[in-house]
Scaffold this active site. Sequence first.
Site, PDB file in Angstrom:
ATOM      1  N   HIS A  41       0.829  -1.209   0.000  1.00  0.00           N
ATOM      2  CA  HIS A  41       0.000   0.000   0.000  1.00  0.00           C
ATOM      3  C   HIS A  41       0.865   1.261   0.000  1.00  0.00           C
ATOM      4  CE1 HIS A  41      -2.817  -2.942   2.029  1.00  0.00           C
ATOM      5  NE2 HIS A  41      -3.586  -2.473   1.072  1.00  0.00           N
ATOM      6  N   GLY A 152      -2.801  -1.717  -7.002  1.00  0.00           N
ATOM      7  CA  GLY A 152      -1.717  -2.688  -7.100  1.00  0.00           C
ATOM      8  C   GLY A 152      -2.003  -3.735  -8.158  1.00  0.00           C
ATOM      9  N   GLN A 153      -0.951  -4.198  -8.816  1.00  0.00           N
ATOM     10  CA  GLN A 153      -1.107  -5.234  -9.833  1.00  0.00           C
ATOM     11  C   GLN A 153      -1.345  -6.616  -9.232  1.00  0.00           C
ATOM     12  OE1 GLN A 153       2.308  -4.977 -12.413  1.00  0.00           O
ATOM     13  NE2 GLN A 153       1.543  -3.155 -13.461  1.00  0.00           N
TER      14      GLN A 153
END
Length: 283
Positions: A41, A152-153
């Site tokens: 994060h 996020g991927q």
Amino acid sequence: MPPAPAIVRTLPSLRRALERLRARRGTIALVPTMGALHEGHLALVRQAKRRASRVIVSIFVNPTQFAPHEDFGSYPRTWKADLAKLAEAKTDLIWRPDVSTMYPRDFATRISTEGPAIARLEDHFRPHFFGGVTTVVGKLFIQCRPDVALFGQKDYQQLKVVTRMVADLDLGVKIVGVPIVREPDGLAMSSRNVYLSNEQRARAPTLYRTLKDAAGRLRNGDHLEAVMADGARTIEDTGFSLDYFEARHAETLSPVGSLKDGPVRLLVAAKIGDTRLIDNLGV
């Protein structure tokens, strides 16, 4: 100790805070989260600060993306630690609504998507999930009016679903996918990793090792079907219950037969004990 970010919990206070941020000119980035923040994060927050003048982080554990048998009630909630991390990261504003603010009693509207949302990946095993995600993310975009939002991927299908939603609804938000942040042994960072026992944690990096091995073999010309079958067997032999181990087109998430079919992404979801982990890797 860095100053604490401004924290808002109601829509009127959010609107006033946004007016103050907009008055300073520049651009606004939004990082949507469910809290229980970790280094993954914080990588989103750092990237947001590079892309915009002001950064908003939302913290909301969204009940509509959990099925009744899932972990909404036990999902980690670490508000004090989250606040300290966001202060250290110099976040400008934290939007922390409660459930009644996001979903009033008479709430009756949902956003549903097709395309990447019906790829028979997460949507197949968690059929409730993307309806909840698109609705809450759509609301967050309307509430916060960001110029850019970062995801996020690790949640790769979610990234593609949100990107499609923004394009289809002309929301005018630039969506940025940020690479997965990993532990030293390769395990993708996740708020749910805290559920793992010591033994499960020791086995968990198998997912990433299997992705890396499969990607290497495919680049070396091995047949895709054999590579994927071997990978699935490795994951199950390590004690996982496998939901899927798939090779998909990196943009459309449609199935592929070989690397010639376009940019390929390998995606995996599996449970060890009661904990479900997901990961992915480009080839």
